[in-house]
Design an enzyme around this catalytic site. Sequence first.
Site, PDB file in Angstrom:
ATOM      1  N   ALA A  38     -47.875  46.478  -2.605  1.00 37.97           N
ATOM      2  CA  ALA A  38     -47.949  46.467  -1.143  1.00 37.97           C
ATOM      3  C   ALA A  38     -46.579  46.304  -0.483  1.00 37.97           C
ATOM      4  O   ALA A  38     -46.299  46.927   0.534  1.00 37.97           O
ATOM      5  CB  ALA A  38     -48.895  45.366  -0.670  1.00 37.97           C
ATOM      6  N   TYR A  57     -59.819  69.721   5.004  1.00 35.72           N
ATOM      7  CA  TYR A  57     -60.526  68.853   4.054  1.00 35.72           C
ATOM      8  C   TYR A  57     -59.802  68.820   2.706  1.00 35.72           C
ATOM      9  O   TYR A  57     -59.541  67.757   2.155  1.00 35.72           O
ATOM     10  CB  TYR A  57     -61.958  69.387   3.871  1.00 35.72           C
ATOM     11  CG  TYR A  57     -62.871  68.480   3.076  1.00 35.72           C
ATOM     12  CD1 TYR A  57     -63.719  67.591   3.735  1.00 35.72           C
ATOM     13  CD2 TYR A  57     -62.896  68.527   1.685  1.00 35.72           C
ATOM     14  CE1 TYR A  57     -64.573  66.768   3.019  1.00 35.72           C
ATOM     15  CE2 TYR A  57     -63.744  67.702   0.968  1.00 35.72           C
ATOM     16  CZ  TYR A  57     -64.583  66.828   1.630  1.00 35.72           C
ATOM     17  OH  TYR A  57     -65.425  66.012   0.924  1.00 35.72           O
ATOM     18  N   PHE A 115     -53.613  38.628  -5.476  1.00 30.87           N
ATOM     19  CA  PHE A 115     -54.014  38.552  -4.067  1.00 30.87           C
ATOM     20  C   PHE A 115     -55.543  38.375  -3.988  1.00 30.87           C
ATOM     21  O   PHE A 115     -56.247  38.704  -4.932  1.00 30.87           O
ATOM     22  CB  PHE A 115     -53.588  39.848  -3.368  1.00 30.87           C
ATOM     23  CG  PHE A 115     -53.881  39.856  -1.891  1.00 30.87           C
ATOM     24  CD1 PHE A 115     -53.283  38.936  -1.055  1.00 30.87           C
ATOM     25  CD2 PHE A 115     -54.743  40.795  -1.350  1.00 30.87           C
ATOM     26  CE1 PHE A 115     -53.550  38.946   0.306  1.00 30.87           C
ATOM     27  CE2 PHE A 115     -55.013  40.810   0.002  1.00 30.87           C
ATOM     28  CZ  PHE A 115     -54.420  39.888   0.838  1.00 30.87           C
ATOM     29  N   ASP A 116     -56.053  37.879  -2.854  1.00 30.90           N
ATOM     30  CA  ASP A 116     -57.487  37.540  -2.830  1.00 30.90           C
ATOM     31  C   ASP A 116     -58.422  38.749  -2.977  1.00 30.90           C
ATOM     32  O   ASP A 116     -59.426  38.655  -3.685  1.00 30.90           O
ATOM     33  CB  ASP A 116     -57.859  36.643  -1.636  1.00 30.90           C
ATOM     34  CG  ASP A 116     -57.433  37.216  -0.300  1.00 30.90           C
ATOM     35  OD1 ASP A 116     -56.984  38.371  -0.265  1.00 30.90           O
ATOM     36  OD2 ASP A 116     -57.563  36.507   0.712  1.00 30.90           O
ATOM     37  N   LYS A 157     -48.675  47.547   4.689  1.00 29.81           N
ATOM     38  CA  LYS A 157     -47.470  46.722   4.692  1.00 29.81           C
ATOM     39  C   LYS A 157     -46.259  47.659   4.638  1.00 29.81           C
ATOM     40  O   LYS A 157     -45.853  48.194   5.652  1.00 29.81           O
ATOM     41  CB  LYS A 157     -47.499  45.720   3.532  1.00 29.81           C
ATOM     42  CG  LYS A 157     -48.544  44.622   3.696  1.00 29.81           C
ATOM     43  CD  LYS A 157     -49.895  45.015   3.195  1.00 29.81           C
ATOM     44  CE  LYS A 157     -50.881  43.871   3.262  1.00 29.81           C
ATOM     45  NZ  LYS A 157     -51.954  44.023   2.297  1.00 29.81           N
ATOM     46  N   ASP A 184     -49.240  45.809  -8.172  1.00 29.40           N
ATOM     47  CA  ASP A 184     -49.860  45.769  -6.852  1.00 29.40           C
ATOM     48  C   ASP A 184     -48.653  45.834  -5.912  1.00 29.40           C
ATOM     49  O   ASP A 184     -47.922  44.859  -5.740  1.00 29.40           O
ATOM     50  CB  ASP A 184     -50.652  44.472  -6.692  1.00 29.40           C
ATOM     51  CG  ASP A 184     -51.297  44.372  -5.323  1.00 29.40           C
ATOM     52  OD1 ASP A 184     -50.945  45.176  -4.444  1.00 29.40           O
ATOM     53  OD2 ASP A 184     -52.130  43.477  -5.140  1.00 29.40           O
ATOM     54  N   HIS A 226     -63.400  30.470   6.193  1.00 28.69           N
ATOM     55  CA  HIS A 226     -62.356  30.357   7.219  1.00 28.69           C
ATOM     56  C   HIS A 226     -62.539  31.363   8.359  1.00 28.69           C
ATOM     57  O   HIS A 226     -62.145  31.101   9.477  1.00 28.69           O
ATOM     58  CB  HIS A 226     -60.962  30.508   6.601  1.00 28.69           C
ATOM     59  CG  HIS A 226     -60.763  31.731   5.775  1.00 28.69           C
ATOM     60  ND1 HIS A 226     -61.392  31.908   4.565  1.00 28.69           N
ATOM     61  CD2 HIS A 226     -60.011  32.834   5.972  1.00 28.69           C
ATOM     62  CE1 HIS A 226     -61.028  33.080   4.056  1.00 28.69           C
ATOM     63  NE2 HIS A 226     -60.187  33.670   4.896  1.00 28.69           N
TER      64      HIS A 226
HETATM   65  C1  LIG Z   1     -52.966  43.522   1.642  1.00 26.84           C
HETATM   66  C2  LIG Z   1     -52.943  43.431   0.185  1.00 26.84           C
HETATM   67  C3  LIG Z   1     -53.971  43.962  -0.610  1.00 26.84           C
HETATM   68  C4  LIG Z   1     -55.200  44.587  -0.027  1.00 26.84           C
HETATM   69  O1  LIG Z   1     -54.911  45.656   0.769  1.00 26.84           O
HETATM   70  P1  LIG Z   1     -55.817  46.049   2.051  1.00 26.84           P
HETATM   71  O2  LIG Z   1     -55.131  47.258   2.582  1.00 26.84           O
HETATM   72  O3  LIG Z   1     -55.836  44.895   2.981  1.00 26.84           O
HETATM   73  O4  LIG Z   1     -57.191  46.372   1.529  1.00 26.84           O
HETATM   74  C5  LIG Z   1     -53.838  43.847  -1.989  1.00 26.84           C
HETATM   75  N1  LIG Z   1     -52.791  43.238  -2.547  1.00 26.84           N
HETATM   76  C6  LIG Z   1     -51.785  42.711  -1.817  1.00 26.84           C
HETATM   77  C7  LIG Z   1     -50.628  42.052  -2.497  1.00 26.84           C
HETATM   78  C8  LIG Z   1     -51.832  42.784  -0.430  1.00 26.84           C
HETATM   79  O5  LIG Z   1     -50.851  42.217   0.292  1.00 26.84           O
END
Ligand SMILES: *Cc1c(COP(=O)(O)O)cnc(C)c1O
Length: 468
Positions: free
Chosen positions: A221, A74, A128-129, A262, A219, A453
């Site tokens: 990713a 843990y 990002f969304d 990613k 951000d 969608h």
């Molecule tokens: C995928 C992504 C996120 C969100 O990450 P999740 O692991 O899907 O919650 C945030 N910002 C960017 C640029 C992403 O590609």
Amino acid sequence: MPENPYPFEPFKIKTTERIPITSREEREKILTDAKGNIFNVPARTITIDLLTDSGTGAMSDAQWGALVQGDESYAGSRSWEDLQATAQVVFGMPYILPAHQGRGAEHLLFTVLLDRDKKPVIPGNGHFDTTMGHIDWAGGTGVDCIGDWALDPESDYPFKGDIDPGKLRSAIKEAGVDRVPLVLITITANTAAGQPVSMKCICEVREVCDEFGIGLYFDAARFAENAYFIKEREEGMGDKSIAEIVTMMFEPVDGAVMSSKKDGLVNIGGLVVCRDKKLYRRLASMGTLFEGFPTYGGQAGRDLAALAVGLREVLHEEYLRWRIGQTYYLGKRLRDNGVPIVWPPGGHAIYLNISKILPDMPLSQYPGVAFQNAVYLDSGVRVCEIGSVMAGRDPETGEDRHPRLEFVRLAIPRRVYTQTHMDYVIESITRVYENRDKLKGVRFIYEPKVLRHFTAEYEEVEKEVSKT
Ligand SMILES: *Cc1c(COP(=O)(O)O)cnc(C)c1O
């Protein structure tokens, strides 16, 4: 842009998964049963799945091995120590906090940094969304300061993800410094077709942030894909290793959120990293409440172990050359076949320019969905509309929000598909493109209010006979 034949795969295949092959008749029935919504089509009927590159990659033998050795303590597990030490070296940040995925990390950073009462404003290069959702949820507003270079889908501009420092300054002045708790740069710019951000831009944005005393965050990713583009395209960077470029990229920023799905080369997970101890402590308290104890953050010890290996593997230059080269190959061959795409190809996906492919189909008949469904019927390849359906309706007027351009996205999972698979996709997209005059639009037979969608249902609209 170098002439790029299909790059050599720097791996061999040790485990395989059978690919479903279906007939056109079968696919017609499946899509009808799915009410015309590609999200309702079961993955077991998809021949090549280009819906997303998120959490869909293949792990290496070293990662599978790490899973078995994962330590499930843990607090303070061995796997956590390995991940923490790796992330500290890769990102050059002292504080590392795990989260269950990227949006979990966003939730932590934005609830800590955003003060609802100030009506905060977060400038960036096209959030990002989920990021936008979390900014909204924390009472803030996102502002897009991406340069006008991102607007032309056909120009060769090498860093279309760059922020325009002039736009950034105006956005900060307009909001008032007090309301801007941070600037967020997304690398690569997911909403701008996976286009990279240059080192020059990162430094310029840092200068603007310093002028106003504002924090700068990533951000991150697709941080490794971004680093590869810098190595390939930016002056003076060609001789540096990917690891060196990643260090340079993170040097000017105060911290980052990251989805591990990613460039973490794993199927789930996320991280927040930062330099400031006080900030880390606040994040860790929030993390304990929402994600889990700060040494696992909603992930199993084995997941942390696989991520540690993934963060090291993603820096291998020969992997990135293949990865970015595969995306380039797909884009280049589609373009050679006359199919309009966003140029140059980004890191993780090819975007078909549906506004140019189906210019005469009314937007109210959702041409992106029409094209996406036709591709599935043609070949069992799943691609994804990024257009008017995804953009949803304006909550005030109830009218459709039409984005500037309609796209269909072909996102490529990491280390999953081969050249033959890409050739199959290219043939199918080209065939649908050449027969685009026959495509029929769609209308909703069920339309949910939020994120329509995902669960909408459609029927085809009959074509009007003559348009002379
Ligand atoms: C995928 C992504 C996120 C969100 O990450 P999740 O692991 O899907 O919650 C945030 N910002 C960017 C640029 C992403 O590609």
